[in-house]
Design an enzyme around this catalytic site. Structure first.
Site, PDB file in Angstrom:
ATOM      1  CD  GLU A 108      34.538  36.927  42.869  1.00 29.80           C
ATOM      2  OE1 GLU A 108      35.497  36.286  42.410  1.00 29.80           O
ATOM      3  OE2 GLU A 108      33.369  36.748  42.494  1.00 29.80           O
ATOM      4  CE1 TYR A 120      41.588  45.563  41.198  1.00 27.81           C
ATOM      5  CE2 TYR A 120      41.153  44.564  43.337  1.00 27.81           C
ATOM      6  CZ  TYR A 120      41.685  44.488  42.076  1.00 27.81           C
ATOM      7  OH  TYR A 120      42.323  43.349  41.670  1.00 27.81           O
TER       8      TYR A 120
END
Ligand SMILES: CC(C)(COP(=O)(O)OP(=O)(O)OC[C@H]1O[C@@H](n2cnc3c(N)ncnc32)[C@H](O)[C@@H]1OP(=O)(O)O)[C@@H](O)C(=O)NCCC(=O)NCCS
Length: 152
Positions: A108, A120
Site C-alpha cells: 500500500e 514501485y
C-alpha cells in the site's frame, strides 16, 4: 543503477532500523525499536538493509504468507536518495521471496507519495486497488501488486 550490497537482518537490528525509519517518516509515523523488534520476530517477517560507514542507507521490511508477500515499509536516508538504494533493496527482497516460492507481492502506498509510486512502477508493480481514507489523517492508499514470475 541499483547494485548496492544488501544484507538480510533480524530483530537484533531493531534499533538501527528504527533510527533510519525516524529519519525518513514524519513524527508519529516512525516505528519504535520495540515495535520493530516485535515485528521482526513474527513468522514470515524479514528485513533487508543497505549499510554504509555512516549507518543504514536504506531498509525494506516484508512479510510472507504462503505464496504471497507484502512490503510493510521501505525507506532510504535522505542523503542516499535517487542513487538506486531502494531499487537494490526491492531486487534483493524479490529474489529472496521468489526463492521462498512467493508468487505475488502486494503493498500500500499513499496516493500522494509520488516518489514511492514511481519507484514501485519502475520495479514492475501495477495498481490493483484503492483504499479511501486508509491513513489516520484521511489520506487515500493505492494498492499495488507485482507478479514475480513476470518481473524476474
Ligand atoms: C521512496 C524512496 C524509498 C525511494 O528511494 P530511492 O533510493 O531514492 O529510490 P531509487 O534511487 O532506487 O529510485 C529508483 C526509481 O524510483 C523512481 N523514483 C525514486 N524517487 C523518485 C522521486 N523522488 N521522484 C520520481 N521518481 C522517483 C525513479 O524511477 C527511480 O529511478 P531513476 O532515479 O533512474 O529515475 C525514498 O524516497 C524514501 O525513503 N522516501 C520516504 C519514505 C517513503 O515514502 N517510503 C515509501 C512508503 S510506501
Amino acid at each position: 543503477m541499483g547494485g548496492w550490497p544488501v544484507d538480510a537482518v533480524g530483530p537484533e537490528a531493531a534499533r538501527r532500523l528504527s533510527h533510519l525509519h525516524e529519519a525518513c517518516f514524519p513524527q508519529g509515523e516512525a516505528w519504535s525499536a520495540p515495535n520493530m523488534r516485535n515485528l521482526l520476530a513474527m513468522p514470515g517477517c524479514c528485513a533487508w538493509v543497505v549499510a554504509t560507514d555512516d549507518g543504514l542507507a536504506g531498509m525494506v521490511i516484508a512479510r510472507k504468507a504462503l505464496d504471497e508477500a507484502e512490503i510493510l515499509t521501505i525507506c532510504v536516508a535522505p542523503d542516499y536518495r535517487r542513487r538506486g538504494v531502494a531499487q537494490s533493496l526491492i531486487e534483493r527482497m524479490s529474489e529472496s521471496m521468489k526463492c521462498a516460492k512467493v508468487e505475488r507481492i502486494f503493498l500500500e502506498v499513499r496516493a500522494d507519495n509520488a516518489a514511492a509510486r514511481s519507484l514501485y512502477a519502475a520495479a514492475g508493480y501495477n495498481r490493483c486497488g484503492f483504499r479511501a481514507n486508509y491513513y489516520s489523517d484521511g489520506g487515500n492508499a493505492i494498492v499495488m501488486c507485482a507478479n514475480l514470475s513476470d518481473s524476474l
